[in-house]
Scaffold this motif. Structure first.
Motif, PDB file in Angstrom:
ATOM      1  N   PRO A  27      16.921   0.423  -6.321  1.00  0.00           N
ATOM      2  CA  PRO A  27      15.088   0.637  -6.684  1.00  0.00           C
ATOM      3  C   PRO A  27      13.362   0.550  -5.619  1.00  0.00           C
ATOM      4  O   PRO A  27      13.795  -0.907  -5.005  1.00  0.00           O
ATOM      5  CB  PRO A  27      14.605  -0.266  -8.015  1.00  0.00           C
ATOM      6  CG  PRO A  27      16.150  -1.723  -7.911  1.00  0.00           C
ATOM      7  CD  PRO A  27      16.730  -1.093  -6.544  1.00  0.00           C
ATOM      8  N   LEU A  28      13.147   1.520  -4.963  1.00  0.00           N
ATOM      9  CA  LEU A  28      12.113   1.352  -3.834  1.00  0.00           C
ATOM     10  C   LEU A  28      10.689   2.091  -4.553  1.00  0.00           C
ATOM     11  O   LEU A  28      11.370   3.144  -4.771  1.00  0.00           O
ATOM     12  CB  LEU A  28      13.067   1.040  -2.768  1.00  0.00           C
ATOM     13  CG  LEU A  28      13.747   0.123  -1.778  1.00  0.00           C
ATOM     14  CD1 LEU A  28      13.971   0.770  -0.731  1.00  0.00           C
ATOM     15  CD2 LEU A  28      13.083  -1.055  -1.257  1.00  0.00           C
ATOM     16  N   ASN A  29       9.747   1.687  -4.162  1.00  0.00           N
ATOM     17  CA  ASN A  29       8.348   1.650  -4.549  1.00  0.00           C
ATOM     18  C   ASN A  29       8.437   2.950  -5.854  1.00  0.00           C
ATOM     19  O   ASN A  29       7.790   4.228  -5.937  1.00  0.00           O
ATOM     20  CB  ASN A  29       8.570   3.172  -2.935  1.00  0.00           C
ATOM     21  CG  ASN A  29       6.363   3.276  -3.554  1.00  0.00           C
ATOM     22  OD1 ASN A  29       5.873   2.677  -3.558  1.00  0.00           O
ATOM     23  ND2 ASN A  29       6.136   4.006  -2.994  1.00  0.00           N
ATOM     24  N   ASN A  30       9.711   2.970  -7.352  1.00  0.00           N
ATOM     25  CA  ASN A  30       9.638   3.723  -8.121  1.00  0.00           C
ATOM     26  C   ASN A  30      10.369   4.776  -7.990  1.00  0.00           C
ATOM     27  O   ASN A  30      10.508   5.248  -8.964  1.00  0.00           O
ATOM     28  CB  ASN A  30       7.959   4.025  -8.637  1.00  0.00           C
ATOM     29  CG  ASN A  30       7.029   2.374  -8.997  1.00  0.00           C
ATOM     30  OD1 ASN A  30       6.788   1.844  -9.929  1.00  0.00           O
ATOM     31  ND2 ASN A  30       6.046   2.636  -8.367  1.00  0.00           N
ATOM     32  N   GLU A  31      11.026   4.547  -7.301  1.00  0.00           N
ATOM     33  CA  GLU A  31      12.031   5.428  -7.022  1.00  0.00           C
ATOM     34  C   GLU A  31      13.292   4.849  -6.796  1.00  0.00           C
ATOM     35  O   GLU A  31      13.601   3.330  -7.085  1.00  0.00           O
ATOM     36  CB  GLU A  31      12.193   5.877  -5.716  1.00  0.00           C
ATOM     37  CG  GLU A  31      10.383   7.111  -5.981  1.00  0.00           C
ATOM     38  CD  GLU A  31      10.194   8.733  -6.386  1.00  0.00           C
ATOM     39  OE1 GLU A  31      11.975   8.937  -6.643  1.00  0.00           O
ATOM     40  OE2 GLU A  31       9.657   9.175  -6.688  1.00  0.00           O
ATOM     41  N   HIS A  32      14.343   5.435  -7.067  1.00  0.00           N
ATOM     42  CA  HIS A  32      16.113   5.144  -6.685  1.00  0.00           C
ATOM     43  C   HIS A  32      17.064   5.607  -5.466  1.00  0.00           C
ATOM     44  O   HIS A  32      16.930   7.034  -5.444  1.00  0.00           O
ATOM     45  CB  HIS A  32      16.952   5.241  -8.007  1.00  0.00           C
ATOM     46  CG  HIS A  32      16.000   4.227  -9.044  1.00  0.00           C
ATOM     47  ND1 HIS A  32      15.186   4.351  -9.661  1.00  0.00           N
ATOM     48  CD2 HIS A  32      17.166   3.056  -9.409  1.00  0.00           C
ATOM     49  CE1 HIS A  32      15.009   3.299 -10.833  1.00  0.00           C
ATOM     50  NE2 HIS A  32      15.923   2.789 -10.065  1.00  0.00           N
ATOM     51  N   TYR A  33      16.798   5.114  -4.650  1.00  0.00           N
ATOM     52  CA  TYR A  33      17.831   5.384  -3.312  1.00  0.00           C
ATOM     53  C   TYR A  33      19.158   5.187  -2.986  1.00  0.00           C
ATOM     54  O   TYR A  33      19.334   3.835  -3.692  1.00  0.00           O
ATOM     55  CB  TYR A  33      16.838   4.799  -1.776  1.00  0.00           C
ATOM     56  CG  TYR A  33      15.594   5.562  -1.942  1.00  0.00           C
ATOM     57  CD1 TYR A  33      15.276   6.711  -1.333  1.00  0.00           C
ATOM     58  CD2 TYR A  33      14.117   5.263  -1.969  1.00  0.00           C
ATOM     59  CE1 TYR A  33      13.634   7.274  -1.265  1.00  0.00           C
ATOM     60  CE2 TYR A  33      13.067   4.809  -2.542  1.00  0.00           C
ATOM     61  CZ  TYR A  33      12.861   6.315  -1.683  1.00  0.00           C
ATOM     62  OH  TYR A  33      11.297   6.400  -1.954  1.00  0.00           O
ATOM     63  N   LYS A  59       0.843  -1.297  -0.007  1.00  0.00           N
ATOM     64  CA  LYS A  59      -0.186   0.135   0.140  1.00  0.00           C
ATOM     65  C   LYS A  59       0.452   1.336   0.033  1.00  0.00           C
ATOM     66  O   LYS A  59       0.088   2.664   0.393  1.00  0.00           O
ATOM     67  CB  LYS A  59      -0.965   0.059   1.601  1.00  0.00           C
ATOM     68  CG  LYS A  59      -2.116  -0.374   1.464  1.00  0.00           C
ATOM     69  CD  LYS A  59      -3.174  -0.658   2.265  1.00  0.00           C
ATOM     70  CE  LYS A  59      -3.860  -2.148   2.439  1.00  0.00           C
ATOM     71  NZ  LYS A  59      -4.739  -2.166   3.500  1.00  0.00           N
ATOM     72  N   ASN A  60       2.237   1.077  -0.257  1.00  0.00           N
ATOM     73  CA  ASN A  60       3.176   1.937  -0.307  1.00  0.00           C
ATOM     74  C   ASN A  60       3.356   2.999   1.030  1.00  0.00           C
ATOM     75  O   ASN A  60       4.035   4.386   0.761  1.00  0.00           O
ATOM     76  CB  ASN A  60       2.698   3.021  -1.363  1.00  0.00           C
ATOM     77  CG  ASN A  60       2.598   2.364  -3.405  1.00  0.00           C
ATOM     78  OD1 ASN A  60       3.209   1.757  -2.647  1.00  0.00           O
ATOM     79  ND2 ASN A  60       1.859   3.543  -3.586  1.00  0.00           N
TER      80      ASN A  60
END
Length: 493
Positions: free
Chosen positions: A85-91, A49-50
């Motif tokens: 890559p996590l939750n459509n982002e890159h950290y 659920k993000n």
């Protein structure tokens, strides 16, 4: 009314688990997190659920949601091009670490009932400048004023020295954590903790012991069932967790069972691993730690017989073969009365207490003047710079007490050269390309002249955190020159 001084946190930011401690009534005390646990898994993820999950909640969902979870991020600290890559982002690794540190901060504030703004954070002794810089940056991103970045074995020695009121000893700290390994040798005398030598490997730890079991299970399953599970993400996560449990079980049992139903379609992975098998498959890893111990003793100019006490730090030291090999090599039983998972955080709290000028006491309830406790740490890697022909010009040798500074004179290589560039290097190799490049020094606005004529003295400083700074001076005019250390893009602001 006297103003109440806010607490300074001592934080062990670990590969597998993290731990936080403070000074309470003169003694280091581990803080429990919001789940009531003393250790917080160093795991970050997003739920389906993000929702951002950190710690225990993130660890629980790894098997069901492995693509949106990350663990053991510490191994990638300071690597500027690495992204998660996590939750459509890159950290970045320090971005993930900041999430862990922020949870530790929030949980500490709930425990203390007060805001917390300052911290001492530990790092492996063998972390280079980029890794230390990234750790400090992670703390700042989490809203912490990082007063000091301190080496993990040194922190363990501080906790040991305060607890036992040690007056005159030489100790060896063997620190085998989840992702890194360090050996530090210290002399403790009249409140002075002097590091004599340190050595390590930032890619050797409990994860590698787990991997040996994983490889064994994969190989046996493929041979028995004809199925390769290595590309099955969910199956691999279940096997990794089972391998870790197997390793832990083998610390007290002679045989451990791994039973994973429905690992692939209707197939079951059901195998036994004996302690003898585990010790055989990990013998090379244990041998590597012994070689590093030998190197550290050699650097300190000492033999095993010169060491008064051996302290085991890190959860992986619970492996019986590890403790046995250390005992055989050092010819003395290592001290195992201090919790290896918590001693680093407790030592960080002692350092926090020293910096905060807090009241401290030893185990005998004797008051210790924190102003009389002195920590003399060292730089674990040689610092130099790249010169013509892929050659390293060494400036500050490893095991030099920090903070420290040293200088080297640069000049130009062609007529009317206005800019000099040089890579800052950490490592022991004469060939510059074999060392770790930390960044680039840029000297600008050099007055036009014949090559070899300008004499610009560049001074390297290593501060108490082990982080590097640089200044430059034109020896002909005495003018200070502009110096920029260009860190890799992933580590800049």
């Amino acid at each position: 009314m006297a103003q109440v001084r806010s607490k300074v946190l001592g934080i062990d930011l670990g590969t597998t688990n993290s731990c936080t401690a403070i000074i309470e009534l003169g003694e280091p005390k581990v803080i429990t997190n919001s789940e009531g646990k003393r250790l917080t898994p160093s795991v970050v993820g997003f739920s389906k659920k993000n929702e951002l999950l950190v710690g225990e909640l993130a660890k629980r969902q790894i098997v069901s949601n492995p693509e949106n979870s990350v663990q053991s991020i510490k191994r990638y600290m300071g690597k500027p091009d690495y992204r998660v890559p996590l939750n459509n982002e890159h950290y970045t690794p320090h971005g993930i670490s900041a999430m862990i540190l922020q949870k530790l901060k929030v949980d500490a504030e709930k425990y203390l009932g007060d805001a917390v703004g300052k911290a001492v954070i530990t790092v492996p002794a063998y972390f280079n400048d980029s890794q230390r810089f990234a750790t400090k940056k992670a703390g700042e991103m989490a809203g912490l004023d990082v007063l000091r970045v301190i080496n993990e074995p040194t922190a363990a020695a501080l906790a040991y020295g305060l607890r036992d009121g040690v007056q005159d000893q030489k100790i060896l700290v063997y620190d085998l954590g989840g992702g890194t390994f360090d050996v530090s040798i210290l002399k403790i005398k009249h409140g002075v903790f002097e590091v004599l030598a340190t050595c390590g490997d930032t890619e050797l730890g409990g994860d590698d012991f787990d991997r040996k079991i994983v490889d064994y299970l994969l190989s046996e399953f493929k041979e028995a069932e004809g199925t390769d599970l290595s590309e099955n993400v969910e199956a691999m996560q279940r096997i990794k967790e089972a391998a870790e449990r197997c390793k832990v079980d083998l610390s007290s049992l002679m045989t451990a069972n791994v039973d994973l139903p429905y690992i692939s379609e209707n197939k079951r992975l059901d195998m036994e691993v004996s302690r003898e098998q585990f010790e055989a498959m990990t013998e090379d890893l244990v041998n590597k730690t012994i070689s590093i111990m030998e190197k550290s003793l050699k650097d300190a100019g000492l033999s095993p017989q010169d060491i008064d006490e051996v302290i085991l730090v890190g959860g992986s030291t619970r492996i019986p073969a590890v403790a046995k090999r250390v005992e055989d090599f050092m010819e003395k039983s290592p001290l195992q009365s201090i919790n290896p998972d918590e001693v680093v955080a407790m030592g960080a709290a002692v350092q926090a207490g020293i910096l905060g000028n807090e009241y401290l006491k030893s185990s005998g309830n004797q008051q210790v003047d924190s102003g009389n406790l002195v920590l003399l740490d060292v730089t674990s890697l040689t610092l130099g710079f790249e010169t013509v022909g892929d050659t390293t010009a060494f400036i500050i040798p490893r095991n030099t007490t920090i903070p420290t500074r040293n200088s080297k004179v640069f000049t130009t290589h062609y007529d009317n050269q206005e800019v000099v560039r040089g890579k800052i290097l950490q490592g022991e190799e004469q060939e510059a390309s074999k060392n770790v490049a930390l960044g680039t020094i840029i000297l600008e606005n050099i007055p036009p002249s014949l090559k070899g004529v300008p004499r610009i003295e560049v001074t390297f400083d290593i501060d108490a955190n082990g982080i590097i700074n640089a200044t430059a001076r034109d020896l002909a005019t005495g003018n200070m020159r502009s110096v920029t250390i260009e860190r890799p893009a992933g580590l800049n602001d």
